[in-house]
Every structure is written in C-alpha cells, then in structure tokens.
Design an enzyme around this catalytic site. Structure first.
Site, PDB file in Angstrom:
ATOM      1  N   GLU A  36       0.754  -1.163  -0.061  1.00  0.00           N
ATOM      2  CA  GLU A  36       0.087   0.059   0.077  1.00  0.00           C
ATOM      3  C   GLU A  36       0.980   1.407  -0.019  1.00  0.00           C
ATOM      4  O   GLU A  36       2.065   1.261   0.592  1.00  0.00           O
ATOM      5  CB  GLU A  36      -0.885  -0.039   1.402  1.00  0.00           C
ATOM      6  CG  GLU A  36      -2.105  -0.801   1.076  1.00  0.00           C
ATOM      7  CD  GLU A  36      -3.200  -0.416   2.078  1.00  0.00           C
ATOM      8  OE1 GLU A  36      -3.194   0.717   2.634  1.00  0.00           O
ATOM      9  OE2 GLU A  36      -4.285  -1.148   2.323  1.00  0.00           O
ATOM     10  N   HIS A  98      -4.593   6.578  -0.368  1.00  0.00           N
ATOM     11  CA  HIS A  98      -4.000   5.432  -0.218  1.00  0.00           C
ATOM     12  C   HIS A  98      -4.284   4.594  -1.031  1.00  0.00           C
ATOM     13  O   HIS A  98      -5.255   4.854  -1.941  1.00  0.00           O
ATOM     14  CB  HIS A  98      -3.788   4.927   0.993  1.00  0.00           C
ATOM     15  CG  HIS A  98      -5.018   4.351   1.698  1.00  0.00           C
ATOM     16  ND1 HIS A  98      -6.225   5.201   2.248  1.00  0.00           N
ATOM     17  CD2 HIS A  98      -5.654   3.064   1.871  1.00  0.00           C
ATOM     18  CE1 HIS A  98      -7.072   4.308   2.396  1.00  0.00           C
ATOM     19  NE2 HIS A  98      -6.699   3.186   2.141  1.00  0.00           N
ATOM     20  N   HIS A 100      -5.373   0.308  -2.155  1.00  0.00           N
ATOM     21  CA  HIS A 100      -5.830  -0.958  -1.887  1.00  0.00           C
ATOM     22  C   HIS A 100      -5.695  -2.007  -3.014  1.00  0.00           C
ATOM     23  O   HIS A 100      -5.585  -1.699  -4.357  1.00  0.00           O
ATOM     24  CB  HIS A 100      -7.293  -0.594  -1.670  1.00  0.00           C
ATOM     25  CG  HIS A 100      -7.798  -0.435  -0.404  1.00  0.00           C
ATOM     26  ND1 HIS A 100      -9.166  -0.532   0.082  1.00  0.00           N
ATOM     27  CD2 HIS A 100      -7.155   0.115   0.831  1.00  0.00           C
ATOM     28  CE1 HIS A 100      -9.347  -0.020   1.294  1.00  0.00           C
ATOM     29  NE2 HIS A 100      -8.159   0.287   1.690  1.00  0.00           N
ATOM     30  N   ASP A 111     -10.059   2.045   7.684  1.00  0.00           N
ATOM     31  CA  ASP A 111      -9.963   3.271   6.938  1.00  0.00           C
ATOM     32  C   ASP A 111     -11.007   4.559   7.517  1.00  0.00           C
ATOM     33  O   ASP A 111     -10.567   5.550   7.876  1.00  0.00           O
ATOM     34  CB  ASP A 111     -10.301   3.175   5.500  1.00  0.00           C
ATOM     35  CG  ASP A 111      -9.310   2.579   4.898  1.00  0.00           C
ATOM     36  OD1 ASP A 111      -8.084   2.299   5.066  1.00  0.00           O
ATOM     37  OD2 ASP A 111      -9.819   1.727   3.615  1.00  0.00           O
TER      38      ASP A 111
END
Length: 166
Positions: A36, A98, A100, A111
């Site tokens: 990630e 970010h 996934h 999250d």
C-alpha cells in the site's frame, strides 16, 4: 476531473487535476508484492468547492505492507508547511489518499476509523479521502456537523476516462 457528490453535500464539487490522478495511479497495487502507498492531499477550500493542487507521495520513513500504509515520514508535513507558507496561507491540508489491492476499492473499517480521527483532529473543515484501486478509485468527503456527528459523502468511482463523476 470534476467530482460531484452522489447525495446532497456541503461540498458541491471536488476539482482534481488529471495529472495528479495519473501520478496516483503509478502506485496501484498491481502485483502481489506491491505494498500500500499513500500520502496527503493538499489544496484550497473555495467554498463550496475543494480544489486539489498537490499530493505527497510515499517516502522511506512511511510504514508500508500489502494491506497497510501509515504516513510516518516527516517529508509529508514539511511539504504541507512549505505550500502553506508559500501560498499566502491558501494551500493547506485537505485529506489523505492511499491504495488498496482490489479492483474497485471501498473503505475498510480501519480506513473509516482513521478518517474519523482526521476529522476530529480538525485539520480542515472538510476532508477528502481517495482510495486508488487496480481499476477504479474511490472518492469521499467527510466532515463533522455542529452536533459532532461525522458524515461521509461518496463522490463516486472513476475509470481512466472519467471526467465528471456523480
């Protein structure tokens, strides 16, 4: 790209330069070894719009694994302070992005918990959150109402050709 909320929201649109979206897609988790990645979203609040102008990118001091990104490197904060000071205090923190490792990402409970903390910390009246997936990205704006209830508004999913999303 112009993002429009799926439901009525205090933020009427989010404006994001296409070049920034292309830059974020460079961090897609395409292989099983890709960790990630993430960073800050920076820009201006031009009521009722969020105008994204910059993002920070993963750095060596960040914690990264297949299913985890924790922004730890000081370069993120330094970039935000630099832009704040060199924009007459107009460009500031707007949120977080970010990746996934899924085709069509949705926020996890981790999250959502982290996003609620960001909103409670009051860095910005509105916070934009982006999750970059393998095929699409997820966009959401969160804010705290007067009664301290945190509300999230989805701004849709995209594909590489999307220009306006509702």
């Amino acid at each position: 790209m112009i993002l429009l909320p799926q439901d009525e929201c205090a933020v009427e649109a989010v404006l994001i330069p296409g070049a920034l979206l292309v830059a974020l897609r460079r961090y897609q988790q395409v292989t099983t070894s890709d960790p990630e990645s993430g960073g800050m979203i920076l820009g201006r609040i031009r009521d009722p719009f969020l105008d994204v102008s910059n993002v920070t990118f993963p750095a060596s001091g960040d914690r990264k694994s297949r299913h985890l990104f924790v922004r730890k490197d000081r370069t993120h904060h330094e970039a935000a302070v630099y832009l704040w000071e060199h924009s007459n205090h107009e460009v500031g923190y707007l949120g977080e992005w970010h990746t996934h490792p899924e085709d069509h990402p949705k926020p996890s409970s981790t999250d959502l918990k982290g996003w609620m903390k960001v909103i409670r910390d009051g860095h910005s009246p509105f916070c934009l959150f982006i999750i970059v997936g393998k095929k699409t990205s997820y966009y959401c704006v969160g804010y705290s109402c007067e009664d301290k209830v945190i509300t999230f508004f989805e701004f849709g999913m995209d594909d590489a050709s999307a220009q306006v999303l509702r």
